[in-house]
Design a protein around this motif. Sequence first.
Motif, PDB file in Angstrom:
ATOM      1  N   TYR A   1      10.971  -8.993  -4.660  1.00 47.54           N
ATOM      2  CA  TYR A   1      11.285  -8.575  -3.300  1.00 47.54           C
ATOM      3  C   TYR A   1      10.534  -7.281  -3.001  1.00 47.54           C
ATOM      4  O   TYR A   1       9.963  -7.094  -1.939  1.00 47.54           O
ATOM      5  N   LEU A   2      10.562  -6.398  -4.001  1.00 49.18           N
ATOM      6  CA  LEU A   2       9.885  -5.126  -3.824  1.00 49.18           C
ATOM      7  C   LEU A   2       8.381  -5.337  -3.703  1.00 49.18           C
ATOM      8  O   LEU A   2       7.688  -4.636  -2.969  1.00 49.18           O
ATOM      9  N   ALA A   3       7.883  -6.340  -4.426  1.00 49.68           N
ATOM     10  CA  ALA A   3       6.454  -6.625  -4.362  1.00 49.68           C
ATOM     11  C   ALA A   3       6.039  -6.903  -2.923  1.00 49.68           C
ATOM     12  O   ALA A   3       4.968  -6.493  -2.482  1.00 49.68           O
ATOM     13  N   VAL A   4       6.929  -7.557  -2.177  1.00 51.79           N
ATOM     14  CA  VAL A   4       6.612  -7.847  -0.779  1.00 51.79           C
ATOM     15  C   VAL A   4       6.569  -6.552   0.033  1.00 51.79           C
ATOM     16  O   VAL A   4       5.718  -6.371   0.898  1.00 51.79           O
ATOM     17  N   ALA A   5       7.485  -5.634  -0.279  1.00 52.40           N
ATOM     18  CA  ALA A   5       7.483  -4.357   0.419  1.00 52.40           C
ATOM     19  C   ALA A   5       6.171  -3.619   0.177  1.00 52.40           C
ATOM     20  O   ALA A   5       5.581  -3.044   1.101  1.00 52.40           O
ATOM     21  N   THR A   6       5.681  -3.662  -1.050  1.00 53.56           N
ATOM     22  CA  THR A   6       4.433  -2.958  -1.329  1.00 53.56           C
ATOM     23  C   THR A   6       3.247  -3.696  -0.715  1.00 53.56           C
ATOM     24  O   THR A   6       2.243  -3.082  -0.378  1.00 53.56           O
ATOM     25  N   LEU A   7       3.393  -5.019  -0.546  1.00 59.00           N
ATOM     26  CA  LEU A   7       2.353  -5.762   0.177  1.00 59.00           C
ATOM     27  C   LEU A   7       2.236  -5.254   1.609  1.00 59.00           C
ATOM     28  O   LEU A   7       1.142  -5.205   2.167  1.00 59.00           O
ATOM     29  N   ALA A   8       3.375  -4.876   2.180  1.00 56.01           N
ATOM     30  CA  ALA A   8       3.352  -4.334   3.537  1.00 56.01           C
ATOM     31  C   ALA A   8       2.441  -3.111   3.564  1.00 56.01           C
ATOM     32  O   ALA A   8       1.605  -2.958   4.454  1.00 56.01           O
ATOM     33  N   ALA A   9       2.582  -2.235   2.560  1.00 59.27           N
ATOM     34  CA  ALA A   9       1.711  -1.064   2.475  1.00 59.27           C
ATOM     35  C   ALA A   9       0.261  -1.501   2.344  1.00 59.27           C
ATOM     36  O   ALA A   9      -0.638  -0.960   2.992  1.00 59.27           O
ATOM     37  N   GLN A  10       0.055  -2.508   1.522  1.00 63.58           N
ATOM     38  CA  GLN A  10      -1.298  -2.972   1.252  1.00 63.58           C
ATOM     39  C   GLN A  10      -2.017  -3.439   2.521  1.00 63.58           C
ATOM     40  O   GLN A  10      -3.204  -3.210   2.694  1.00 63.58           O
ATOM     41  N   PHE A  11      -1.294  -4.094   3.410  1.00 62.50           N
ATOM     42  CA  PHE A  11      -1.935  -4.591   4.624  1.00 62.50           C
ATOM     43  C   PHE A  11      -1.915  -3.564   5.749  1.00 62.50           C
ATOM     44  O   PHE A  11      -2.773  -3.555   6.618  1.00 62.50           O
ATOM     45  N   PHE A  12      -0.896  -2.714   5.722  1.00 63.64           N
ATOM     46  CA  PHE A  12      -0.714  -1.779   6.828  1.00 63.64           C
ATOM     47  C   PHE A  12      -1.685  -0.599   6.740  1.00 63.64           C
ATOM     48  O   PHE A  12      -2.310  -0.226   7.739  1.00 63.64           O
ATOM     49  N   VAL A  13      -1.833  -0.006   5.581  1.00 61.09           N
ATOM     50  CA  VAL A  13      -2.618   1.225   5.449  1.00 61.09           C
ATOM     51  C   VAL A  13      -4.092   1.051   5.856  1.00 61.09           C
ATOM     52  O   VAL A  13      -4.579   1.799   6.709  1.00 61.09           O
ATOM     53  N   PRO A  14      -4.797   0.057   5.305  1.00 62.02           N
ATOM     54  CA  PRO A  14      -6.192  -0.102   5.743  1.00 62.02           C
ATOM     55  C   PRO A  14      -6.306  -0.386   7.241  1.00 62.02           C
ATOM     56  O   PRO A  14      -7.204   0.119   7.909  1.00 62.02           O
ATOM     57  N   TRP A  15      -5.372  -1.157   7.781  1.00 59.04           N
ATOM     58  CA  TRP A  15      -5.378  -1.432   9.209  1.00 59.04           C
ATOM     59  C   TRP A  15      -5.279  -0.128  10.000  1.00 59.04           C
ATOM     60  O   TRP A  15      -6.037   0.114  10.935  1.00 59.04           O
ATOM     61  N   LEU A  16      -4.342   0.708   9.594  1.00 63.31           N
ATOM     62  CA  LEU A  16      -4.105   1.966  10.296  1.00 63.31           C
ATOM     63  C   LEU A  16      -5.359   2.834  10.274  1.00 63.31           C
ATOM     64  O   LEU A  16      -5.740   3.433  11.279  1.00 63.31           O
ATOM     65  N   VAL A  17      -6.009   2.877   9.116  1.00 63.24           N
ATOM     66  CA  VAL A  17      -7.180   3.741   8.975  1.00 63.24           C
ATOM     67  C   VAL A  17      -8.326   3.242   9.855  1.00 63.24           C
ATOM     68  O   VAL A  17      -9.033   4.036  10.485  1.00 63.24           O
TER      69      VAL A  17
END
Lengths: 298, 358, 267
Positions: free
Chosen positions: B132-148
């Motif tokens: 479940y936590l892995a999915v939360a960290t996936l959110a970071a994985q997709f969100f951060v590069p997008w934001l930058v």
Amino acid sequence: MHFFLEVLIGGLLAGVMYSLVALGFVLIYKASGVFNFAQGAMVFFAALTYVGLLEKTGLPPWIVFALTLGVMVLLGIAIERVVLRPLVNQPQITLFMATIGLAFFIEGLAQIIWGTDVRRLDLGLQDEPIESVLTRFDIMVSKFDLVAAAAAGVLVAVLAVFFNVTRIGRALRAVADDHQAALAVGIPLKQIWAIVWSVAGFVALVAGLLWGARNGVQFALTFVALKALPVLILGGFESVLGAIVGGLIIGASEKLAEVYLGPLIGGGIEGWFAYVLALLFLLVRPEGLFGERHIDRV
Amino acid sequence: MLYRESGQFKTTYAADQQLFPIVQDRVAILALLAVAAVGVPLVATDYWFTAILIPFLVFSLAALGLNILTGYAGQLSLGTAAFMAVGAIAAYNFQLRIPGIPILVSFVLGGVSAAMVGVLFGLPSLRIKGFYLAVATLAAQFFVPWLVVKVGWFSNYSASGVITAQPVVIAGVAFDTPVRKYLLVLAIVAVLALAAKNLVRSRIGRAWMAVRDMDVAASVIGIRIMRTKLIAFAVSSFYCGVAGALYAFAYLGSVEPDGFNLDLSFRILFMIIIGGVGSIMGSFLGAAFITLLPTFLDVVLTDGAIALGLNLPSGMTSMAQLVVFGALIIFFLIVEPLGLARLWQIGKEKLRLWPFPH
Amino acid sequence: MTEHAHNPGRRIGDTLLSVDNISLAFGGVKALTDISFDVRAHEIRAIIGPNGAGKSSMLNCINGVYRPQQGSITFDGQRFDRMDPHRAARMGIARTFQNIALFKGMSVLDNMMTGRNLKMRTPLLLQALYVGPNRREEIEHRRKVEHIIDFLQIESVRKTPVGRLPYGVQKRVELGRALAAEPRLLLLDEPMAGMNLEEKQDMCRFILDVNDEFGTTIVLIEHDMGVVMDISDRVVVLDYGRKIGDGTPDEVRGNQAVIDAYLGVAH
């Protein structure tokens, strides 16, 4: 309002596709407690094998479908034998990591066998609006999406019957509940697991064909499959119904967010919106909409 | 005969709690550092530094970071690359926007920024565990590069968010040649690895492992689960952030946000699985393995094809890489879940007895 | 084992812990109904009852692992409607578990050092440097833990990962981890379950010694009636989540409700 409805319906129908992939996850999770990260790779593998066989052999589609199904069943059984059986009773996180390895293996293997080109897949369905709906309600609903949704619906119905009525289905639920107890009452655990992986292979094939027909059979299919993860968080990992409803919610909200929220913050939010939505949802209801709340006994 | 601890008696707890209680280990580590700092620069070519040694050290640091979170604290993360991205981009911006700031301070601040983002995405670990936590960290994985990419300010409005690292100058010395960059990375990695080793044998390290092994028992003993997990996220992300900064400043020079993708995260996860989950040494072994493997495969496949007179289709090596990575992960999880570090340990135990079998 | 093998003249103090009207339910299942009892300082208090009587749930309420719906817990004069595990640990409540809950990947020494976690103070950065205060702190606490290792006679396995140890030794290590916290109240959940006679005798001796030497108050759950009657000062009897008896071992032994619960009675 019309536009809103159109977006909503488009999203829901796209959500059906997510549901299909999520369904494969749920099946395996229910039966073996394995969170199968390789489900996406299996979708990719199935679609690529179907297209590849079609091109190479020139046989009629239904024979190729049967052949591909055979390949998927063999793959499922091989996975059970080689990967999962030696890892019985390992922590879930270990099994999860093993399926990540499996995903890489399958993705690499598929492309070594069939090459890395993007393939077109024609199921004979047109991705165009249905005339009657368009004229009467002035809403565009894709024929293709509708057929895909119908296929998913049939699949779910069949699986529901399979789970609830047949002897194998009952055995499967017993296994899901408690491996040891199931083994003790004489349920052949290994056969059950092989069956489940085969069924998951079948679901992957259906999902792969529908996704592939829409977007072309390419490596990006595996990323689509990653979208199934937030779907599962919403729906709960153990619920077939949850996979369906979760898929619809993710599909619809993603499209709505892209259309209405996207312009405000720069667009391209489809890539992460589902994950962030799932993340927020986790904080409220960690067990998912239809999941079971577990009590920790100490 | 050489590696024998008999005769080395510990008479104080201080002696028994040393970093490397066995004399030979202390000597070996010092010798290794000496070789890495003095010997290697004498013989290695620029190709070795830029293509193998620097990436090896940078990835070791990232793997170390992930190992703290996953191996010691038991929290699976698929967002390592995102935290590296934060470190790289933050370090770049500190250099850019604060005139005269020392580069090392920028690296540290880059790590601190990554730590803060790590804590943010670690917050769900209060409620959820495992994949479940892995999915939360996936959110970071997709969100951060997008934001930058979306927010041009982060990359100083460059095209598609590419950042070009500023030159590295410390106390007037420009670290502009491969060998100098290598020495800089080596020093930073050595210091941080030592710090990690100290952390995992101190109170916080025990708290991490306790939470990993049995969280209910840990809380009953008075370990604050949430705080312990968040510290793990912070420390881990700090390491990944510094690794990301080095990735940009010492390895590639210019990086695009999309380079910090899921694939990189997986690669680092593979390093700790193969190297050894919950082992500092394993992070280095795994990084070495995964860094060298593609080169090795490339050579084997190319030469093999030539020898057999085959014409390999292009892209075959990268496909073969996927297959080999996947197979190795499964192999190690089944056969040696503690990875290369465990094999190393077994080797050492054998060596202690050598040349006598018992 | 003789009756009251430990020092009978040991002074029993005032009430240290009082449990008042605790009710706990999981969904519709009532685990505990309106339970009240008290524990005095320095006494050994046993909780007995058939399987599923709610004994473990009771311990879990005392140190805050479960949150009861009703009732309160008063420890050391402070009243709590809901205890939480951290506060319980901070106030000096330690416990062991029915199914051993050790940290399997860690050595015996490290397991026991976690017991001292709350007493350690060095900030994170100093831990990373491992110099000065942190080093001194680690060594000082190591010394305390070694004392307990001596006491429990597990010196030879101090650096062994606990997963590799036999069951009886693991139980001992778990007791050691609880003792390392220097608790005022020690909750023991079936400390002798699954042990052979010799191991049980050893464990009994450790419990009595802890009680004697450190003055630790002990609440224990145990199925072996011989042990319970021998070492405890007072006994609470639970059945189906209700309290059906409370008193000295002799009083409880003569209690008709208790006899019925254990032997079964025609309804």
